[in-house]
Motif scaffolding. Sequence first.
Motif, PDB file in Angstrom:
ATOM      1  N   LYS A 294     -51.085   4.339  62.137  1.00  0.00           N
ATOM      2  CA  LYS A 294     -51.843   4.299  63.399  1.00  0.00           C
ATOM      3  C   LYS A 294     -51.435   5.478  64.280  1.00  0.00           C
ATOM      4  O   LYS A 294     -52.275   6.103  64.929  1.00  0.00           O
ATOM      5  CB  LYS A 294     -51.574   2.967  64.110  1.00  0.00           C
TER       6      LYS A 294
ATOM      7  N   ARG B  55     -61.757 -13.430  63.077  1.00  0.00           N
ATOM      8  CA  ARG B  55     -62.264 -13.466  64.447  1.00  0.00           C
ATOM      9  C   ARG B  55     -63.000 -14.776  64.731  1.00  0.00           C
ATOM     10  O   ARG B  55     -62.804 -15.406  65.771  1.00  0.00           O
ATOM     11  CB  ARG B  55     -63.178 -12.267  64.681  1.00  0.00           C
TER      12      ARG B  55
ATOM     13  N   ARG C 140     -57.877  -0.455  74.498  1.00  0.00           N
ATOM     14  CA  ARG C 140     -59.107  -1.155  74.116  1.00  0.00           C
ATOM     15  C   ARG C 140     -59.184  -2.525  74.792  1.00  0.00           C
ATOM     16  O   ARG C 140     -60.266  -3.028  75.043  1.00  0.00           O
ATOM     17  CB  ARG C 140     -59.174  -1.306  72.595  1.00  0.00           C
TER      18      ARG C 140
ATOM     19  N   LEU D 224     -65.547  -3.637  60.793  1.00  0.00           N
ATOM     20  CA  LEU D 224     -65.451  -5.111  60.766  1.00  0.00           C
ATOM     21  C   LEU D 224     -65.648  -5.604  59.326  1.00  0.00           C
ATOM     22  O   LEU D 224     -66.757  -5.940  58.926  1.00  0.00           O
ATOM     23  CB  LEU D 224     -66.491  -5.727  61.699  1.00  0.00           C
TER      24      LEU D 224
ATOM     25  N   GLY E 132     -68.213  -1.927  65.860  1.00  0.00           N
ATOM     26  CA  GLY E 132     -67.801  -2.843  64.782  1.00  0.00           C
ATOM     27  C   GLY E 132     -67.910  -2.210  63.412  1.00  0.00           C
ATOM     28  O   GLY E 132     -68.076  -2.915  62.409  1.00  0.00           O
TER      29      GLY E 132
ATOM     30  N   LEU F 127     -59.921   6.908  65.016  1.00  0.00           N
ATOM     31  CA  LEU F 127     -60.156   5.461  65.078  1.00  0.00           C
ATOM     32  C   LEU F 127     -61.080   5.066  66.228  1.00  0.00           C
ATOM     33  O   LEU F 127     -61.289   3.882  66.474  1.00  0.00           O
ATOM     34  CB  LEU F 127     -58.826   4.723  65.204  1.00  0.00           C
TER      35      LEU F 127
ATOM     36  N   HIS G 150     -68.428  -4.695  70.572  1.00  0.00           N
ATOM     37  CA  HIS G 150     -68.801  -3.531  69.765  1.00  0.00           C
ATOM     38  C   HIS G 150     -69.554  -2.485  70.582  1.00  0.00           C
ATOM     39  O   HIS G 150     -69.261  -1.302  70.522  1.00  0.00           O
ATOM     40  CB  HIS G 150     -69.702  -3.958  68.601  1.00  0.00           C
TER      41      HIS G 150
ATOM     42  N   TYR H 114     -63.782 -10.373  60.135  1.00  0.00           N
ATOM     43  CA  TYR H 114     -64.856 -11.169  60.742  1.00  0.00           C
ATOM     44  C   TYR H 114     -64.514 -12.656  60.651  1.00  0.00           C
ATOM     45  O   TYR H 114     -64.683 -13.415  61.612  1.00  0.00           O
ATOM     46  CB  TYR H 114     -66.175 -10.851  60.023  1.00  0.00           C
TER      47      TYR H 114
ATOM     48  N   LEU I  28     -57.348  -4.759  61.405  1.00  0.00           N
ATOM     49  CA  LEU I  28     -56.946  -5.441  62.642  1.00  0.00           C
ATOM     50  C   LEU I  28     -55.952  -4.590  63.419  1.00  0.00           C
ATOM     51  O   LEU I  28     -56.056  -4.428  64.634  1.00  0.00           O
ATOM     52  CB  LEU I  28     -56.343  -6.816  62.325  1.00  0.00           C
ATOM     53  N   VAL I  29     -54.971  -4.035  62.706  1.00  0.00           N
ATOM     54  CA  VAL I  29     -53.946  -3.237  63.391  1.00  0.00           C
ATOM     55  C   VAL I  29     -54.521  -1.892  63.837  1.00  0.00           C
ATOM     56  O   VAL I  29     -54.279  -1.442  64.956  1.00  0.00           O
ATOM     57  CB  VAL I  29     -52.719  -3.034  62.480  1.00  0.00           C
ATOM     58  N   LEU I  30     -55.275  -1.259  62.960  1.00  0.00           N
ATOM     59  CA  LEU I  30     -55.779   0.074  63.301  1.00  0.00           C
ATOM     60  C   LEU I  30     -56.879   0.026  64.356  1.00  0.00           C
ATOM     61  O   LEU I  30     -56.937   0.869  65.244  1.00  0.00           O
ATOM     62  CB  LEU I  30     -56.322   0.780  62.060  1.00  0.00           C
ATOM     63  N   LEU I  31     -57.759  -0.963  64.247  1.00  0.00           N
ATOM     64  CA  LEU I  31     -58.968  -0.944  65.085  1.00  0.00           C
ATOM     65  C   LEU I  31     -59.053  -2.099  66.075  1.00  0.00           C
ATOM     66  O   LEU I  31     -59.909  -2.096  66.949  1.00  0.00           O
ATOM     67  CB  LEU I  31     -60.212  -0.988  64.187  1.00  0.00           C
ATOM     68  N   GLY I  32     -58.194  -3.084  65.918  1.00  0.00           N
ATOM     69  CA  GLY I  32     -58.256  -4.237  66.816  1.00  0.00           C
ATOM     70  C   GLY I  32     -59.265  -5.260  66.320  1.00  0.00           C
ATOM     71  O   GLY I  32     -59.951  -5.046  65.312  1.00  0.00           O
ATOM     72  N   HIS I  33     -59.372  -6.356  67.075  1.00  0.00           N
ATOM     73  CA  HIS I  33     -60.224  -7.464  66.631  1.00  0.00           C
ATOM     74  C   HIS I  33     -61.699  -7.112  66.614  1.00  0.00           C
ATOM     75  O   HIS I  33     -62.512  -7.814  66.038  1.00  0.00           O
ATOM     76  CB  HIS I  33     -59.987  -8.676  67.523  1.00  0.00           C
ATOM     77  N   THR I  34     -62.066  -6.016  67.285  1.00  0.00           N
ATOM     78  CA  THR I  34     -63.486  -5.649  67.330  1.00  0.00           C
ATOM     79  C   THR I  34     -63.921  -4.926  66.062  1.00  0.00           C
ATOM     80  O   THR I  34     -65.110  -4.838  65.786  1.00  0.00           O
ATOM     81  CB  THR I  34     -63.771  -4.717  68.517  1.00  0.00           C
ATOM     82  N   GLY I  35     -62.962  -4.398  65.316  1.00  0.00           N
ATOM     83  CA  GLY I  35     -63.317  -3.560  64.166  1.00  0.00           C
ATOM     84  C   GLY I  35     -63.715  -2.168  64.616  1.00  0.00           C
ATOM     85  O   GLY I  35     -64.373  -1.440  63.874  1.00  0.00           O
ATOM     86  N   GLY I  36     -63.329  -1.786  65.815  1.00  0.00           N
ATOM     87  CA  GLY I  36     -63.630  -0.447  66.332  1.00  0.00           C
ATOM     88  C   GLY I  36     -64.963  -0.399  67.041  1.00  0.00           C
ATOM     89  O   GLY I  36     -65.720  -1.369  67.029  1.00  0.00           O
TER      90      GLY I  36
END
Lengths: 589, 316
Positions: free
Chosen positions: B128, B277, A233, B269, B266, B172, A450, B274, B255-263
């Motif tokens: 994960k 971030r 990602r 998120l 988002g 995910l 996003h 949020y 955060l761990v599963l989806l990263g800072h973007t929230g997937g």
Amino acid sequence: MKTKMKTKTGKTGWRAISPLIMFGLILLFVSYGISLVHVIRIRRNMGDIGVDDRIVIRLAHFLSEENVQSAFSKLAKDYEELHPDTRIVVQSVPQRAYQQWLNTQQIGGTTPDLFQLQARGDWTMASKFQEVLTSQVGQVNPYNVGTDLEGVPWRDTYTDGMEGGYFFSLLEFYGIPMTIESTRIFYNKDLFRRAAGSDRPPGNFGEWMEICAAIQAYGEGRDETIFPIAATRDYALLSGFNGFYVTAFTGGLAIPYDVNAGGGPTTQGTLWGFQTGTLDFDQERVRAAYDIQLELAENYQPGFMSDTADQARFLFIQGRAGMLLGNTYDLILFRDTARFDVGVFRIPLPDPDDPKYGRFVTGRIWEEPVTKFLFGLSKRSSHKEIALDFMKFATSLPNNEWFCRQLDWFPAIRGAETSDELQVFAPSGEGVSASLELVTGPDIGLYFDHNFLLFLGGHLSFDEFMDGLEEIWRTKGEEWLMVKRFAITRQEDISRERNLSRSRVRVLFEEAGEMNPGQTMGSGTAYQLGVQIVQAFFAHSFNYRQFIHPHIKDGTYQFPPHSLMPAELYPIPPPDHVLEEMLHRGGQK
Amino acid sequence: MKNVSVSQLKYHWRVYLFVVPSLCLLLTFAYFPAMGAIYYSFFNWDGGFVKEFIGFGNYVRALGDPYVRHGYYVVAILVFANLFKMIPSIAAAVVIHRLKSTRSGYFYRVLFVIPMIIPGIVMILIWKYFFDPNFGILNEFLEFTGLMDALIALDGAFGWGVFLADSAPAWLSRPELIIPALIIWGFPWVGTIGVLIYLSGLSGISDDIYDAAKVDGAGPLRTFFSVELPLILTQVRINLILMIIGTIKEYGLTLVLLGHTGGPGGVGLVPGLYMFRRAFYDKETEMGYACSLGIIMFLIILALTFVNQKFVRVDK
């Protein structure tokens, strides 16, 4: 009245404590005692005379690979042989915890004498905790005696004039670099041979896609799925393919919106373009830059949007993916852990005759030949001269060459030889340097993060993606620029002065090459040649900015003359009290 | 609460003196940062030098922020799902409590304590890998049990376009699967702390009550609903409060599963992520805004806890 503890067994006092508890207590006190002695010993060693009467210099870094540690240890040992009164302690702290660890050490006053810097140019931390090195880097590196660099100032022994260690915001040198970092594609040579019949890397984007198709076809008939590219990602976002292809395809685009003479449109310029309706992202070159990424994403493993760099590395090392985007430091990891031959190639571009993308490619990407793997010198160090001397030793021509050879890194010192294999990591000195900036500020960043993932996943069309992006530029972009107007204006001023200084250098020195706005920055040698003069120009214009400030003319706020933007359309004029202050300062000359 | 008179204070001053260090530490490390967050929430502050008083500007902005609305929408779904995820813990606690052998009961309690020493982040990282579409155990489990075929059939019927025969679902990475993945996480949802809290409640039930229930002819199920559940409602309420607070605050998981973007898109998120971030991740940090998001979160938790205390009554 005193009472003694009495148990069911009738024992009193300390006898009442069971042997197990007694053992536990003894263990606790012994452990505590050992820890105390250990802490006292470390405190005594820290920058002062050590327990064996040697001066201890501590160096901390965050690369946990064994080879990095052993290469540093060998350098330390060699230095200790030359200087028997000194001991170099090299400490490796895991990267994930490094920044927190360093912050704690800095605030607690126990920072190592030398420590790796997480980011280049972090001026807030540098100004508080790091020693200024500007006067030091102008001195000759004594460890280059007998080499071609004998008598050459330390700074000039670097391929980039040590620009990697120069903090533009503070106008001083704060870091000592050791290598040059580049982003490249690593590939499984064995898999290439089996799937595509040859381990030769692709020469262009078309060939690359053919190899990807061959790997996919090869993997289909097997129990284990094999993916052409292991993506993450993070790399899928701005730092990886996206940044590369957008730059290659949109370099030189929207030059009229270049506010800071950097060769490409700036944030303010881009916003102005949107406000006046003269700029939009729905252009064929932007579309091509995203189409090519969509084509590329078909070769990523399913679920890459949530995968981290570690997961992608795992896939690659396990032989489940043919390629991976990584940087210089990854090579040694792959060579040590993978059970196949690892090759490296640059991200391929479409050839000019590529029917789909060829006509959109502006050129090869220019890579800033800036040295990295920086070390700072702690302000709290008791032995700054010795610590610096060790870094001079480590970055002397023979030692930097040896160090980088051990780690398969690209050397930072001029004349240091490297294997032909590593030439692929040499930065590209010519090419596209500036392009359309699609992202700025947190809200646009959030939208982009996003929706770019949705776009790559096929959930969003290019038109939907770009329409949304333009909308957020017009709304949130303007809000953000209003909020940050002071910081942005200041940053733009600094950038403009730096960029104009570079241009002046090229005017003064013909051999520095020609700078075509937005397209090329000239050859790498131009950088080496002009860097010192650049700094001088830059420092001068910065220090005397109140006398030459381009924004104030005849008592009104003017847009810089080199821009095509008229002053009345400048989107963010500074507030009146700031204007008055500028005018007042300007009138003092 | 009994008021302390001045004369009593003179008499007991040594006692209060001993309280002072703890109080100072509490004020410095717990209340001072919290007060600081309230203070900074009224500023446009980047965490460094840029600081401009904007009154309730951050709060007004937060109320109109679509990401905030989306975050609380996700949290509402997760809170609702977590209500059901509390049931396995209650069931596990009752089963352990009813074990006839004291030794076995002790053994199972220890089993529930041991996972507490494993850092939560490790559990999330393991999950994960469970969710990995290529090697993850979840997809393998669905394949093995035949549930995947059922999901593909359902997908065919309803046209979700998520469970397809030719590709494994990327839990995910597909926007449609992110919230289900956040709900599935932790299966079979037997929380260690929850079980221990329920066990403490169950252990307080007198044997006489069980005997009386037995005499009245109550079976295991009847005993649970008529005796055990009513008598551990205090513990259920505690866990309910902890669950609500935890779900609203939680962002480590996403955060761990989806990263800072929230997937992608988002979807995951949550408000905590949020806030994180805005405060730390972006190059241009917005600490002041993040503080206001934190204060809003605090107020929501406070309100929900108040509602819980006021209206979720426990009549034993």
